[in-house]
Design a protein around this motif. Structure first.
Motif, PDB file in Angstrom:
ATOM      1  N   LEU A  56       0.840  -1.191   0.000  1.00 46.87           N
ATOM      2  CA  LEU A  56       0.000   0.000   0.000  1.00 46.87           C
ATOM      3  C   LEU A  56       0.880   1.247   0.000  1.00 46.87           C
ATOM      4  N   ASN A  57       0.301   2.390   0.289  1.00 39.00           N
ATOM      5  CA  ASN A  57       1.062   3.635   0.307  1.00 39.00           C
ATOM      6  C   ASN A  57       1.532   3.911   1.733  1.00 39.00           C
ATOM      7  N   PRO A  58       2.802   3.644   2.051  1.00 38.22           N
ATOM      8  CA  PRO A  58       3.267   3.799   3.431  1.00 38.22           C
ATOM      9  C   PRO A  58       3.284   5.247   3.897  1.00 38.22           C
ATOM     10  N   GLU A  59       3.453   6.197   2.967  1.00 34.53           N
ATOM     11  CA  GLU A  59       3.474   7.608   3.371  1.00 34.53           C
ATOM     12  C   GLU A  59       2.092   8.081   3.793  1.00 34.53           C
ATOM     13  N   LEU A  60       1.060   7.602   3.108  1.00 35.86           N
ATOM     14  CA  LEU A  60      -0.306   7.915   3.519  1.00 35.86           C
ATOM     15  C   LEU A  60      -0.612   7.276   4.870  1.00 35.86           C
ATOM     16  N   ALA A  61      -0.271   6.010   5.023  1.00 34.90           N
ATOM     17  CA  ALA A  61      -0.540   5.313   6.286  1.00 34.90           C
ATOM     18  C   ALA A  61       0.172   5.990   7.448  1.00 34.90           C
ATOM     19  N   GLU A  62       1.418   6.355   7.252  1.00 30.80           N
ATOM     20  CA  GLU A  62       2.187   6.998   8.321  1.00 30.80           C
ATOM     21  C   GLU A  62       1.593   8.360   8.675  1.00 30.80           C
ATOM     22  N   ALA A  63       1.243   9.146   7.668  1.00 28.58           N
ATOM     23  CA  ALA A  63       0.672  10.464   7.929  1.00 28.58           C
ATOM     24  C   ALA A  63      -0.644  10.350   8.694  1.00 28.58           C
ATOM     25  N   LEU A  64      -1.477   9.381   8.310  1.00 26.32           N
ATOM     26  CA  LEU A  64      -2.741   9.172   9.020  1.00 26.32           C
ATOM     27  C   LEU A  64      -2.513   8.750  10.462  1.00 26.32           C
ATOM     28  N   ALA A  65      -1.518   7.903  10.681  1.00 22.75           N
ATOM     29  CA  ALA A  65      -1.212   7.476  12.043  1.00 22.75           C
ATOM     30  C   ALA A  65      -0.744   8.655  12.893  1.00 22.75           C
ATOM     31  N   LEU A  66       0.086   9.512  12.312  1.00 24.90           N
ATOM     32  CA  LEU A  66       0.568  10.675  13.052  1.00 24.90           C
ATOM     33  C   LEU A  66      -0.575  11.613  13.433  1.00 24.90           C
ATOM     34  N   ALA A  67      -1.611  11.649  12.608  1.00 26.38           N
ATOM     35  CA  ALA A  67      -2.733  12.565  12.851  1.00 26.38           C
ATOM     36  C   ALA A  67      -3.870  11.940  13.642  1.00 26.38           C
ATOM     37  N   HIS A  68      -3.835  10.630  13.892  1.00 21.32           N
ATOM     38  CA  HIS A  68      -5.052   9.958  14.349  1.00 21.32           C
ATOM     39  C   HIS A  68      -5.510  10.393  15.739  1.00 21.32           C
ATOM     40  N   ASP A  69      -4.620  10.877  16.589  1.00 22.68           N
ATOM     41  CA  ASP A  69      -5.007  11.295  17.943  1.00 22.68           C
ATOM     42  C   ASP A  69      -4.831  12.788  18.176  1.00 22.68           C
ATOM     43  N   GLU A  90     -22.039  18.384   6.661  1.00 20.28           N
ATOM     44  CA  GLU A  90     -20.835  19.184   6.460  1.00 20.28           C
ATOM     45  C   GLU A  90     -19.633  18.349   6.038  1.00 20.28           C
ATOM     46  N   LEU A  91     -19.751  17.015   6.145  1.00 19.87           N
ATOM     47  CA  LEU A  91     -18.659  16.114   5.764  1.00 19.87           C
ATOM     48  C   LEU A  91     -18.881  15.470   4.401  1.00 19.87           C
ATOM     49  N   ALA A  92     -19.760  16.022   3.614  1.00 23.73           N
ATOM     50  CA  ALA A  92     -20.170  15.382   2.353  1.00 23.73           C
ATOM     51  C   ALA A  92     -19.004  15.117   1.409  1.00 23.73           C
ATOM     52  N   GLU A  93     -17.983  15.951   1.430  1.00 22.60           N
ATOM     53  CA  GLU A  93     -16.869  15.772   0.483  1.00 22.60           C
ATOM     54  C   GLU A  93     -16.021  14.543   0.789  1.00 22.60           C
ATOM     55  N   TYR A  94     -16.247  13.894   1.949  1.00 22.44           N
ATOM     56  CA  TYR A  94     -15.396  12.784   2.372  1.00 22.44           C
ATOM     57  C   TYR A  94     -15.997  11.416   2.065  1.00 22.44           C
ATOM     58  N   PHE A  95     -16.815  11.320   1.028  1.00 19.47           N
ATOM     59  CA  PHE A  95     -17.317  10.029   0.524  1.00 19.47           C
ATOM     60  C   PHE A  95     -17.960   9.200   1.640  1.00 19.47           C
ATOM     61  N   LEU A  96     -18.907   9.798   2.340  1.00 19.41           N
ATOM     62  CA  LEU A  96     -19.483   9.139   3.520  1.00 19.41           C
ATOM     63  C   LEU A  96     -20.218   7.851   3.188  1.00 19.41           C
ATOM     64  N   ASP A  97     -20.656   7.679   1.949  1.00 17.28           N
ATOM     65  CA  ASP A  97     -21.364   6.453   1.566  1.00 17.28           C
ATOM     66  C   ASP A  97     -20.416   5.368   1.066  1.00 17.28           C
ATOM     67  N   LEU A  98     -19.103   5.617   1.147  1.00 16.30           N
ATOM     68  CA  LEU A  98     -18.111   4.652   0.668  1.00 16.30           C
ATOM     69  C   LEU A  98     -17.118   4.319   1.772  1.00 16.30           C
ATOM     70  N   ARG A  99     -16.486   3.147   1.651  1.00 14.82           N
ATOM     71  CA  ARG A  99     -15.442   2.760   2.600  1.00 14.82           C
ATOM     72  C   ARG A  99     -14.187   3.609   2.380  1.00 14.82           C
ATOM     73  N   PRO A 100     -13.419   3.846   3.432  1.00 13.44           N
ATOM     74  CA  PRO A 100     -12.144   4.538   3.241  1.00 13.44           C
ATOM     75  C   PRO A 100     -11.109   3.613   2.616  1.00 13.44           C
ATOM     76  N   PRO A 101     -10.042   4.147   2.057  1.00 17.05           N
ATOM     77  CA  PRO A 101      -8.960   3.305   1.526  1.00 17.05           C
ATOM     78  C   PRO A 101      -8.400   2.383   2.608  1.00 17.05           C
ATOM     79  N   VAL A 102      -7.748   1.307   2.178  1.00 21.33           N
ATOM     80  CA  VAL A 102      -7.195   0.349   3.146  1.00 21.33           C
ATOM     81  C   VAL A 102      -6.186   1.037   4.056  1.00 21.33           C
ATOM     82  N   GLU A 103      -5.405   1.971   3.512  1.00 16.92           N
ATOM     83  CA  GLU A 103      -4.425   2.679   4.349  1.00 16.92           C
ATOM     84  C   GLU A 103      -5.093   3.304   5.566  1.00 16.92           C
ATOM     85  N   ALA A 104      -6.275   3.895   5.366  1.00 22.69           N
ATOM     86  CA  ALA A 104      -6.994   4.503   6.484  1.00 22.69           C
ATOM     87  C   ALA A 104      -7.596   3.440   7.397  1.00 22.69           C
ATOM     88  N   GLN A 105      -8.111   2.377   6.820  1.00 23.42           N
ATOM     89  CA  GLN A 105      -8.711   1.320   7.627  1.00 23.42           C
ATOM     90  C   GLN A 105      -7.693   0.676   8.567  1.00 23.42           C
TER      91      GLN A 105
END
Length: 386
Positions: free
Chosen positions: A97-110, A182-197
């Motif tokens: 997967l994309n390790p830079e996306l996964a790492e950035a999400l982890a840094l931001a998760h809390d 207000e969160l409509a732009e974030y694809f609320l009816d779809l699953r997030p990418p695996v990196e986010a999951q």
């Protein structure tokens, strides 16, 4: 059991977020960086954010102000975040997967957590409920990265990619477009990418093993009792003792937890591969339209994880000493909230300026949420105990 070679094989097709599509777009367009990907730039922006630095002074399990602890090496919200980032990047690399996306999400998760960890979040949510509002650290994190951080003259916030902002919102739960338009732009009816999951599971794995470490090191937990009631721990503890009969007890515990962590991460990798294969997914769109999230532990490992977490809740998180700490945290947050609501003039000028648009209750919550444990204690003592 998946072989080591298979663990290094990427997932099939174009499942990974490559950073070149719409998910790398920013609210304010920027020219490409000459040698960093969009998600690598996101990581750097999070690392340099004031909200990220404040995690060093926020509770993971033990309050930063618990003076009766036998040492100062227990995890903070910041060190926990770094451990989640390491696990997340490892998973993303192994899965192709994309390790830079996964790492950035982890840094931001809390990054949206208030002082005093989950006790502080619950207290702040309770305080807001009387005004018809609530506190959600994922939603607050989005406010931080899109508005509160002020580092750039051209815009407010960090101007993170759409992929980062979507993952901040959706890594651990789903939101309804009916309740959060207000969160409509974030694809609320779809699953997030695996990196986010992956972030939610990396978070679970990190704090599960780390909290046994801190709980045993603090003396609140003891090895014999953990072995009696947590099969996942006992299995590896017996294995390590048999392999290293002369090792010191702390070394046995550390190696036990290392093996637990490795087993959980490996199981997660294998289960992701199995689910992707069963789904026949070869594209990110397949992942987004899957009937359930792809990232999960196998049923057997999930049962062991749940049993271990249940033990921690009963014997660590809700132990008598910790319950007192949680009650004190709630009192500090709620009393300070009440004082600031009664006298908004005590708020800093920049927060007073947001009252007309955000309302007083949300503004007070925003102010408190940004505080470290030590800062809120000092302010509470001055305003509520003087």
């Amino acid at each position: 059991m998946t072989s080591p070679t298979e663990l290094n094989d990427p997932l099939p097709g174009n499942i990974a977020v490559d950073g070149n599509g719409s998910l790398s777009a920013r609210i304010h367009p920027e020219p490409p960086h000459p040698y960093r990907s969009p998600f690598a730039r996101d990581s750097a922006r999070i690392l340099h954010a004031r909200a990220f630095r404040r995690l060093a002074g926020k509770t993971q399990v033990f309050s930063r102000l618990a003076h009766d602890l036998p040492g100062d090496h227990f995890r903070s919200r910041l060190t926990h975040t770094l451990e989640v980032a390491q696990i997340s990047r490892t998973l993303a690399v192994a899965l192709g997967l994309n390790p830079e996306l996964a790492e950035a999400l982890a840094l931001a998760h809390d990054i949206g957590h208030p002082p005093f960890g989950h006790a502080g979040e619950k207290a702040l949510d309770t305080a807001l409920r009387q005004y018809g509002l609530g506190f959600d650290h994922n939603l607050h994190a989005l406010r931080i990265v899109t508005w509160f951080e002020e580092r750039y003259p051209a815009w407010r916030g960090l101007n993170l990619t759409l992929g980062l902002r979507e993952g901040i919102i959706k890594h651990s739960r789903d939101y309804s477009s009916a309740t959060h338009p207000e969160l409509a732009e974030y694809f609320l009816d779809l699953r997030p990418p695996v990196e986010a999951q992956l972030i939610d599971l990396a978070d679970e794995i990190a704090y599960l093993t780390a909290d046994f470490d801190d709980g045993l090191d603090s003396g609140i937990l003891n090895v014999a009792d953990v072995c009696r009631h947590v099969p996942l721990f006992r299995r590896f503890h017996d294995e390590v003792k048999a392999q290293y009969p002369s090792a010191q007890s702390k070394q046995v515990v550390y190696e036990t937890l290392n093996r637990m962590l490795n087993a959980l991460v490996t199981d997660l990798m294998e289960e992701v591969r199995t689910r992707v294969a069963d789904l026949g997914a070869t594209t990110l769109d397949d992942i987004r339209r899957a009937p359930a999230r792809i990232a999960a532990l196998s049923p057997a490992m999930e049962a062991e994880r749940a049993a271990a977490k249940s033990y921690l809740y009963t014997n660590f998180y809700n132990s008598p000493g910790m319950e007192e700490e949680h009650e004190r945290a709630a009192r500090v947050v709620q009393e300070l909230f009440s004082v600031l609501m009664a006298d908004p003039g005590l708020l800093p000028a920049d927060h007073q300026a947001q009252i007309p648009t955000e309302g007083l209750a949300r503004t007070v919550a925003d102010y408190i949420a940004g505080m470290t444990d030590s800062y809120i204690e000092q302010l509470w003592f001055r305003q509520c105990r003087s």
